[in-house]
Design a protein around this motif. Structure first.
Motif, mmCIF file in Angstrom:
data_model
loop_
_atom_site.group_PDB
_atom_site.id
_atom_site.type_symbol
_atom_site.label_atom_id
_atom_site.label_comp_id
_atom_site.label_asym_id
_atom_site.label_seq_id
_atom_site.Cartn_x
_atom_site.Cartn_y
_atom_site.Cartn_z
ATOM 1 N N GLY A 62 0.813 -1.213 0.000
ATOM 2 C CA GLY A 62 0.000 0.000 0.000
ATOM 3 C C GLY A 62 0.846 1.263 0.000
ATOM 4 O O GLY A 62 0.545 2.227 -0.715
ATOM 5 N N GLU A 63 1.908 1.266 0.800
ATOM 6 C CA GLU A 63 2.793 2.430 0.855
ATOM 7 C C GLU A 63 3.464 2.682 -0.494
ATOM 8 O O GLU A 63 3.584 3.837 -0.934
ATOM 9 C CB GLU A 63 3.854 2.223 1.940
ATOM 10 C CG GLU A 63 3.304 2.241 3.359
ATOM 11 C CD GLU A 63 4.352 1.861 4.390
ATOM 12 O OE1 GLU A 63 5.484 1.479 3.982
ATOM 13 O OE2 GLU A 63 4.047 1.938 5.596
ATOM 14 N N ALA A 70 1.927 9.269 -6.375
ATOM 15 C CA ALA A 70 2.461 10.625 -6.184
ATOM 16 C C ALA A 70 3.550 10.923 -7.205
ATOM 17 O O ALA A 70 3.619 12.036 -7.745
ATOM 18 C CB ALA A 70 2.994 10.768 -4.761
ATOM 19 N N LYS A 71 4.406 9.961 -7.466
ATOM 20 C CA LYS A 71 5.487 10.164 -8.431
ATOM 21 C C LYS A 71 4.943 10.412 -9.832
ATOM 22 O O LYS A 71 5.414 11.314 -10.547
ATOM 23 C CB LYS A 71 6.413 8.952 -8.452
ATOM 24 C CG LYS A 71 7.481 9.008 -9.559
ATOM 25 C CD LYS A 71 8.317 7.751 -9.601
ATOM 26 C CE LYS A 71 9.226 7.746 -10.828
ATOM 27 N NZ LYS A 71 10.149 8.906 -10.873
ATOM 28 N N LEU A 72 3.939 9.610 -10.227
ATOM 29 C CA LEU A 72 3.389 9.734 -11.576
ATOM 30 C C LEU A 72 2.443 10.920 -11.723
ATOM 31 O O LEU A 72 2.094 11.310 -12.836
ATOM 32 C CB LEU A 72 2.650 8.442 -11.947
ATOM 33 C CG LEU A 72 3.499 7.170 -12.019
ATOM 34 C CD1 LEU A 72 2.613 5.962 -12.349
ATOM 35 C CD2 LEU A 72 4.610 7.311 -13.050
ATOM 36 N N MET A 99 11.872 4.719 -8.506
ATOM 37 C CA MET A 99 11.092 5.497 -7.548
ATOM 38 C C MET A 99 11.842 5.465 -6.217
ATOM 39 O O MET A 99 11.685 4.537 -5.432
ATOM 40 C CB MET A 99 9.697 4.892 -7.390
ATOM 41 C CG MET A 99 8.762 5.655 -6.468
ATOM 42 S SD MET A 99 7.190 4.770 -6.233
ATOM 43 C CE MET A 99 7.709 3.408 -5.172
ATOM 44 N N GLY A 100 12.688 6.459 -6.000
ATOM 45 C CA GLY A 100 13.505 6.459 -4.791
ATOM 46 C C GLY A 100 14.432 5.258 -4.775
ATOM 47 O O GLY A 100 15.191 5.017 -5.715
ATOM 48 N N LYS A 101 14.339 4.443 -3.712
ATOM 49 C CA LYS A 101 15.195 3.261 -3.586
ATOM 50 C C LYS A 101 14.635 2.051 -4.331
ATOM 51 O O LYS A 101 15.253 0.983 -4.335
ATOM 52 C CB LYS A 101 15.374 2.900 -2.110
ATOM 53 C CG LYS A 101 16.081 3.979 -1.289
ATOM 54 C CD LYS A 101 16.210 3.558 0.162
ATOM 55 C CE LYS A 101 16.914 4.631 0.984
ATOM 56 N NZ LYS A 101 17.025 4.243 2.419
ATOM 57 N N TRP A 102 13.478 2.223 -4.970
ATOM 58 C CA TRP A 102 12.794 1.112 -5.610
ATOM 59 C C TRP A 102 12.722 1.277 -7.121
ATOM 60 O O TRP A 102 12.784 2.400 -7.633
ATOM 61 C CB TRP A 102 11.370 0.985 -5.070
ATOM 62 C CG TRP A 102 11.280 0.677 -3.621
ATOM 63 C CD1 TRP A 102 11.391 1.566 -2.579
ATOM 64 C CD2 TRP A 102 11.078 -0.598 -3.022
ATOM 65 N NE1 TRP A 102 11.264 0.924 -1.375
ATOM 66 C CE2 TRP A 102 11.070 -0.405 -1.613
ATOM 67 C CE3 TRP A 102 10.885 -1.886 -3.526
ATOM 68 C CZ2 TRP A 102 10.884 -1.461 -0.725
ATOM 69 C CZ3 TRP A 102 10.696 -2.935 -2.654
ATOM 70 C CH2 TRP A 102 10.704 -2.718 -1.259
#
Length: 233
Positions: A62-63, A70-72, A99-102
């Motif tokens: 979910g997170e 938010a990124k898109l 997306m950040g660390k992912w």
């Protein structure tokens, strides 16, 4: 042909007599593969562990979906996430990236996330409303095995799909996991029972709206028609 018939007879017999093993019958080679699977007793002994894994799975999924939306910078439909995160739509956002660390990869009815440092893997379900922690046997096992926080595992996982299926079946049987409906009428999934429950709205209109988003190229249309047939079974 005679050898193949014999392999199939022996393999079928083993499948019936060895339910705690994965039996694979080779078509071209004179082989029957027998792989040990996790036992009911091992699952029962570690039921608290698997319950916690499933709870963590849902929370993390979910997170990550929230971060991706938010990124898109897209309008999100939490009641039917696939309407927003459709890998084959005309909306034009990238279906894979960082997306950040992912890293993320939107595909089919899931969005896959992989941690760039630890290689932890998780798949968020997109057809169960905000219940992103719906559990697929293969994805759930891969999540457990790839998560550094769970190492060393309290019990070995030998086969991602086979063990994942057994874990989910036993955990459902003892009431730790439960069945939930999908956004797509007639389909269901499995999720951890001890969680904050979200409403799931089954909607044939919603699924048809997803299909209409598909870019009109033959390969994509063929794919979606296949997915429709699968989900209608």
């Amino acid at each position: 042909a005679a050898m193949l018939d014999q392999r199939e007879r022996v393999g079928k017999d083993w499948k019936e007599k060895l339910p705690q093993f994965s039996i694979s019958i080779h078509i071209s080679e004179p082989l029957i593969q027998c792989l040990k699977l996790i036992t009911d007793e091992e699952i029962m002994a570690q039921q608290d562990f698997f319950e916690k894994c499933a709870q963590n799975y849902g929370q993390l999924a979910g997170e990550l979906v929230e971060q991706l939306v938010a990124k898109l910078r897209i309008s999100f439909t939490p009641e039917f996430p696939l309407l927003s995160l459709n890998a084959y739509s005309r909306k034009g956002y990238p279906t894979s990236g960082k997306m950040g660390k992912w890293t993320y990869y939107i595909h089919g009815f899931h969005c896959a996330f992989t941690h760039q440092t630890t290689a932890q893997k998780i798949e968020a379900a997109l057809t169960f409303g905000e219940e992103f922690g719906e559990l697929d046997p293969y994805f759930f096992s891969n999540y457990i095995v790839s998560s550094p926080a769970y190492r060393p595992l309290p019990v070995p996982i030998f086969d991602s799909y086979g063990d994942g299926r057994r874990i989910i079946e036993v955990m459902q049987r003892i009431g730790k996991f439960e069945e939930i409906p999908s956004n797509i009428p007639g389909r269901t999934g499995i999720i951890v029972a001890n969680r904050d429950r979200k409403e799931i709205i089954a909607s044939e209109e919603g699924f048809q709206a997803v299909v209409k988003q598909v870019i009109p190229r033959n390969t994509l249309l063929d794919l979606w028609q296949g997915l429709q047939r699968f989900w209608k079974k």
